[in-house]
Design a protein around this motif. Sequence first.
Motif, PDB file in Angstrom:
ATOM      1  N   ASP A 274       1.401  -7.579   6.147  1.00 22.73           N
ATOM      2  CA  ASP A 274       1.449  -7.089   7.527  1.00 22.73           C
ATOM      3  C   ASP A 274       0.083  -6.677   8.069  1.00 22.73           C
ATOM      4  N   ILE A 275      -0.983  -6.927   7.289  1.00 24.50           N
ATOM      5  CA  ILE A 275      -2.333  -6.635   7.783  1.00 24.50           C
ATOM      6  C   ILE A 275      -2.711  -7.659   8.846  1.00 24.50           C
TER       7      ILE A 275
ATOM      8  N   LYS B  73      -8.335   3.242   4.861  1.00 22.72           N
ATOM      9  CA  LYS B  73      -8.467   2.747   3.494  1.00 22.72           C
ATOM     10  C   LYS B  73      -8.530   3.896   2.490  1.00 22.72           C
TER      11      LYS B  73
ATOM     12  N   HIS C 229       1.032  -5.672   2.267  1.00 28.91           N
ATOM     13  CA  HIS C 229      -0.238  -6.375   2.443  1.00 28.91           C
ATOM     14  C   HIS C 229      -0.107  -7.499   3.481  1.00 28.91           C
TER      15      HIS C 229
ATOM     16  N   SER D  35      -5.854  -7.001  10.625  1.00 33.31           N
ATOM     17  CA  SER D  35      -7.311  -6.997  10.515  1.00 33.31           C
ATOM     18  C   SER D  35      -7.772  -5.889   9.565  1.00 33.31           C
ATOM     19  N   LYS D  36      -8.861  -6.193   8.852  1.00 35.90           N
ATOM     20  CA  LYS D  36      -9.497  -5.194   7.982  1.00 35.90           C
ATOM     21  C   LYS D  36     -10.797  -4.684   8.586  1.00 35.90           C
TER      22      LYS D  36
ATOM     23  N   PHE E  98      -7.484  -0.383   8.215  1.00 39.52           N
ATOM     24  CA  PHE E  98      -6.806  -1.657   8.407  1.00 39.52           C
ATOM     25  C   PHE E  98      -5.828  -1.535   9.560  1.00 39.52           C
TER      26      PHE E  98
ATOM     27  N   PHE F  74      -2.335  -2.727  10.875  1.00 38.32           N
ATOM     28  CA  PHE F  74      -1.079  -3.284  10.388  1.00 38.32           C
ATOM     29  C   PHE F  74      -0.115  -3.518  11.538  1.00 38.32           C
TER      30      PHE F  74
ATOM     31  N   TYR G 138       0.851  -1.182   0.000  1.00 40.31           N
ATOM     32  CA  TYR G 138       0.000   0.000   0.000  1.00 40.31           C
ATOM     33  C   TYR G 138       0.889   1.234   0.000  1.00 40.31           C
TER      34      TYR G 138
END
Length: 106
Positions: free
Chosen positions: A24-25, A98, A22, A27-28, A38, A40, A10
Amino acid sequence: MADLVGPRLYSCCNCRNQVAFHDDIISKAFQGRNGRAFLFSLAMNIRVGPKEDRHLMTGLHTVADVYCSDCGEVLGWKYERAYEESQKYKEGKFILEKAKIAKENW
């Protein structure tokens, strides 16, 4: 062929400075100031502002706003301290909104 593209990540929506991977996400399912966000485990190419206590949806937290290191856009915040035991897992993690980040290498 996928190996040639590089990792999914990102970037800042304003200047395209790369700010997070990506992978390292955590939770969304988070809410930011401007909608979905998100959580991270890591963020890069950012500046962390001064700490302040904020009452968020999950209680009182000490947080610091996170800025793009290139253009200064506010991207979200870093959880510095959670006062409730059930929220301690957020400490040291980053919320990136986001609406403030763009997908790269998808």
